[in-house]
Design an enzyme around this catalytic site. Sequence first.
Site, PDB file in Angstrom:
ATOM      1  N   GLY A 191     -39.831  15.576  58.908  1.00 57.48           N
ATOM      2  CA  GLY A 191     -38.936  16.716  58.767  1.00 57.48           C
ATOM      3  C   GLY A 191     -38.913  17.186  57.318  1.00 57.48           C
ATOM      4  CD  GLU A 192     -37.435  14.871  53.596  1.00 51.60           C
ATOM      5  OE1 GLU A 192     -38.226  15.166  52.666  1.00 51.60           O
ATOM      6  OE2 GLU A 192     -36.933  13.743  53.721  1.00 51.60           O
ATOM      7  N   GLY A 193     -39.331  19.929  56.121  1.00 53.57           N
ATOM      8  CA  GLY A 193     -40.328  20.934  55.783  1.00 53.57           C
ATOM      9  C   GLY A 193     -41.588  20.333  55.200  1.00 53.57           C
TER      10      GLY A 193
END
Length: 335
Positions: free
Chosen positions: A302-304
């Site tokens: 996640g987190e980009g």
Amino acid sequence: MIFPSVAAFEAALGTLSAPDESARMAAAVRQGQLTKPPGSLGRLEEVAIFLAGWQRRERPVVERGRAIVFAGNHGVVARGVSAFPAAVTVQMVANFEAGGAAINALARAAGLSLAVVPLDLDRPTADFTSGPAMSEAECLAALNAGAGAIGDADLIVLGEMGIGNSTAAAALAAASFGGAPRDWVGPGTGVDAAGIARKVEAVAAGLAAHAGALTSAFEILRRLGGREIAAIAGAVVAARQAGVPVVMDGFICTSAVAPLAAHHPAITDHLIAGHCSAEPGHRRLLERLGLAPLLSLDMRLGEGSGAAVAVGVIRAALAAHDSMATFAEAGVSVG
């Protein structure tokens, strides 16, 4: 406020802009003139032409790439659906702000500025198994938080942080495209078989609780989503209004688009799937959205993070498109 009302948000989804076909065609012509066999750079050629259409110029650039990470907390965590407590969301936001997370390093490597947008972390959404996750006002505020974060970027990378949000993502995917909850549920942060069973039960309970009410993109988002997921949806729609291409991250990030696409399929036209994550539902969701990922690296952070890595590929595509010589410039015979 970009979306002053729910009606304004739905109206924006009903009036989606299109890329500039003349710029796309000019970019395609240029690709045919570069010193290489036609199509030999594969997806790199497609990416360059795609960016040309949305940036409305033959030779697109990424000068103001921006990664945005939205963070929110989820009431459904109380049902034991995560391997970590909700407090980790706040702790990870602090890590982002201190520059110590994966997205900080990967955004720097990709030449992206980074914004972190925490959304009422001390006030989790309601448990969607017993009622709507958000009120209309809360969901609209989250949509506008996302829309207001895109700034003057010429390429946007979207990411999220929120303990419990893979359960919300599975519910959004199921509500948007059907299938059994088990088709969409995965381990998320690493829950065991019992944790996966609890996630399946939570998604099933949520779908049952809201049966008959999931009638629009907005209602699906507010009833089953989270603030950070709604913010991603708002950013996607605002970017479309501004003609800015968007690179999507993994399953949770992509789930924000599912309710939009279920009712307005053309919303995906300005999106690039940065990667296919290891979360089982992501590949299935990308297929339903008609998005082919640039990368598949077994990432599931996640987190980009996966989308940020994909920006390196995008920059390579644009460098080849802009810097290669044409056959005429190089004095190379075409045939």
